[in-house]
Design an enzyme around this catalytic site. Structure first.
Site, PDB file in Angstrom:
ATOM      1  N   GLY A 120       0.749  -1.231   0.099  1.00 40.50           N
ATOM      2  CA  GLY A 120       0.096  -0.200   0.042  1.00 40.50           C
ATOM      3  C   GLY A 120       0.796   1.109   0.127  1.00 40.50           C
ATOM      4  CG  ASP A 137      -7.936  -2.007   8.922  1.00 42.57           C
ATOM      5  OD1 ASP A 137      -7.199  -2.018  10.232  1.00 42.57           O
ATOM      6  OD2 ASP A 137      -8.879  -2.549   9.125  1.00 42.57           O
TER       7      ASP A 137
END
Length: 256
Positions: A120, A137
């Site tokens: 990410g 998350d």
């Protein structure tokens, strides 16, 4: 990178684990589009803050980036309840994607919903695309966020927010508490960040804004929470109550 995947079920709820009892995600089998865990509901509280128009004139949010798939809770909710949104999920572990497909009703990929396999942080750092809502998350089996908890990542993240952009990050489980993580988010956003009071699970969700200022009174937050509950079943009333009782909002207004 593939963590050990375990699936458990109890009282009608299916849980995702990474080789331990630690819960990495959950889905109520009879209500797959609801957000079962309190912190995932809180991560959608951006819908209390930006209930107007997106940059292209449509409903907000039009573009959603989710970093960390887990049990696909956020992906299912956004896909089902926000039909105007185009969604990209970035997940580093192919085994997590496979488990989400098999056990957690991951939406099928199409022109509106897509999955990128990879880091990410690297994705955000290397791409110029902007997003209305970014949900972060991502944790490993030891509840470590790694590159997703660094100042360069959050600076790049803030630069990827649209004129109506918001970011929500789950800070639970980071070493030495969440305050150092929050300080990085505050710095990266030029001070336009806030941590909501901890929910029952101990998770702390932080929000940061870009572009158009956010200002909501408690009355406005309560009204929007009631509307959201009617529209989607998402109950953010407890979140608004905790905000009010915390006494941390100057003049009883949330400003970002």
């Amino acid at each position: 990178m593939n963590p050990p995947i375990d699936i458990s079920e109890q009282a009608g709820v299916r849980y995702l684990h990474f080789g331990s009892d630690w819960i990495q995600g959950a889905m109520r089998i009879r209500r797959p589009h609801a957000l079962e865990l309190a912190y995932t509901r809180e991560m959608m509280a951006g819908l209390l803050l930006r209930d107007g128009l997106a940059a292209d004139g449509g409903r907000w949010p039009r573009k959603v980036l989710i970093i960390g798939l887990g049990a696909a809770s956020l992906a299912r909710f956004v896909h089902h309840h926000l039909p105007q949104a185009r969604i990209r999920v970035v997940e580093i572990a192919p085994a997590v994607v496979a488990a989400a497909r098999q056990f957690f009703k991951l939406p099928a990929e199409d022109a509106r919903f897509s999955i990128h396999l990879g880091c990410g942080a690297q994705y955000v750092l290397e791409r110029d695309e902007t997003w209305d809502y970014i949900l972060v998350d991502g944790y490993d089996r030891n509840a470590r966020a790694g590159a997703l908890d660094t100042l360069p990542f959050h600076q790049a993240l803030h630069a990827r927010l649209s004129e109506h952009g918001l970011m929500a990050a789950n800070l639970f489980g980071r070493a030495r508490g969440y305050k150092a993580s929050l300080e990085r988010i505050v710095h990266a956003s030029g001070g336009r960040a806030v941590a909501f009071p901890s929910c029952d699970s101990g998770n702390v969700v932080a929000f940061a804004a870009a572009g158009e200022p956010v200002e909501r009174s408690m009355d406005e937050l309560r009204l929007r929470a009631r509307q959201l509950k009617e529209e989607t079943g998402l109950d953010l009333g407890p979140t608004v109550t905790r905000l009010e009782q915390s006494g941390t909002l100057p003049g009883a207004h949330l400003r970002l």
